[in-house]
Design a protein around this motif. Sequence first.
Motif, PDB file in Angstrom:
ATOM      1  N   UNK A 176     110.476  -6.863 -33.501  1.00  0.00           N
ATOM      2  CA  UNK A 176     111.213  -6.651 -32.262  1.00  0.00           C
ATOM      3  C   UNK A 176     112.604  -6.080 -32.550  1.00  0.00           C
ATOM      4  N   UNK A 177     113.249  -6.623 -33.599  1.00  0.00           N
ATOM      5  CA  UNK A 177     114.572  -6.120 -33.973  1.00  0.00           C
ATOM      6  C   UNK A 177     114.499  -4.640 -34.364  1.00  0.00           C
ATOM      7  N   UNK A 178     113.418  -4.263 -35.064  1.00  0.00           N
ATOM      8  CA  UNK A 178     113.231  -2.864 -35.455  1.00  0.00           C
ATOM      9  C   UNK A 178     113.112  -1.986 -34.209  1.00  0.00           C
ATOM     10  N   UNK A 179     112.286  -2.442 -33.245  1.00  0.00           N
ATOM     11  CA  UNK A 179     112.052  -1.654 -32.030  1.00  0.00           C
ATOM     12  C   UNK A 179     113.352  -1.466 -31.253  1.00  0.00           C
ATOM     13  N   UNK A 180     114.099  -2.558 -31.051  1.00  0.00           N
ATOM     14  CA  UNK A 180     115.340  -2.478 -30.299  1.00  0.00           C
ATOM     15  C   UNK A 180     116.373  -1.667 -31.081  1.00  0.00           C
ATOM     16  N   UNK A 181     116.380  -1.864 -32.415  1.00  0.00           N
ATOM     17  CA  UNK A 181     117.335  -1.172 -33.280  1.00  0.00           C
ATOM     18  C   UNK A 181     117.218   0.339 -33.181  1.00  0.00           C
ATOM     19  N   UNK A 182     116.006   0.843 -33.067  1.00  0.00           N
ATOM     20  CA  UNK A 182     115.804   2.285 -32.980  1.00  0.00           C
ATOM     21  C   UNK A 182     116.502   2.865 -31.768  1.00  0.00           C
ATOM     22  N   UNK A 183     116.360   2.186 -30.623  1.00  0.00           N
ATOM     23  CA  UNK A 183     117.008   2.654 -29.393  1.00  0.00           C
ATOM     24  C   UNK A 183     118.523   2.571 -29.515  1.00  0.00           C
TER      25      UNK A 183
END
Lengths: 101, 234
Positions: A17-24
């Motif tokens: 989840x952190x990866x997904x949010x981090x990309x944005x």
Amino acid sequence: MTNEIWITLLALGGVSFAIRLGGFLLAQHLPQDGPWARGMEALPGCLVASLVAMMMIKGGPVEWGAGVVVFLVALKTRNLPVSMIAGMLCVAGLRGLVMLN
Amino acid sequence: MTKPNPFLQTDVALGARDVIPLALAAMSYGAAFGLLAVQSGFSILQSISMSALVFGGSAQLVALDQLTAGAGAVAAILAGAALNLRILLITASMRYAFEGQPWWKILIGAHLATDASIALMQSAKNRGMLASYWYLFGGGSFLLLAWILSAGVGSLLSKSIPNPERFGLDFAIVAAFVALLPNLWRGRTDVVPWSVAAGTVICFTAMFPDQSGFALILGAVLGAVTAGVLTNDE
């Protein structure tokens, strides 16, 4: 092992989840034009090219042949389900032939 | 005359409809994960929870493999994270759909991002528009439901299923990505970046065969950097 499983799946879920949010969040802080923007625009294509290269490395002649068929069908029809079915039929057929020999 | 159903014309329904072929392909993979997980000592609840939270087929399978090999939770988390790291690049390219949205919509939308999101953004582009937040939400949530469902079915079937490889089912996902290539192709500007991306993956994998997660990221990033540095866009 059951605790280890829970720890792994909860932590990996959190990290994902952190990866997904981090990309944005990362993309929000990048400039909207110039080299950065050109790179971001090219990114989806480069990622899919990388994925396909990886999949072809893991496959053999059957997958390479079927990959070429899918590519040509997709180029001609631009239709995802039709291209996928063509590829699967091709793989099933070629694997059947390999088994016969 | 049938009345048009207002829901079927929304972006949510359109996204769900466009993701169906990818969802079918993902389901054979998801069921395989559920099957292997239960065979390796996961409970059905654990296999479903992992699919719901991690939502990445290769990451889940690698983590499962590390656990069964006795490598421990830390190794399993790191290996899984390496494979899901590419989603960072996907949510980065979804920026325009998230920008200006309330935080709770961003959190939900981020969790629903997968490789299929690239396909959805491309389908919208082919229709001459940008994929909206709700379009991506519709596709992503449908895919997540299918993914969780298939993990459950696979877990229940863990006794024995016919060999799916004989029917070419395992090739469905490969075919989905190969079929995306002609649509993503923007012309001659892509020749060098794509070659750099694919070439990097091939060389890196030849040197480090067990690090496919990093090979993917390195390939995609180097390809994108090449595209950014080359100043031949007119």
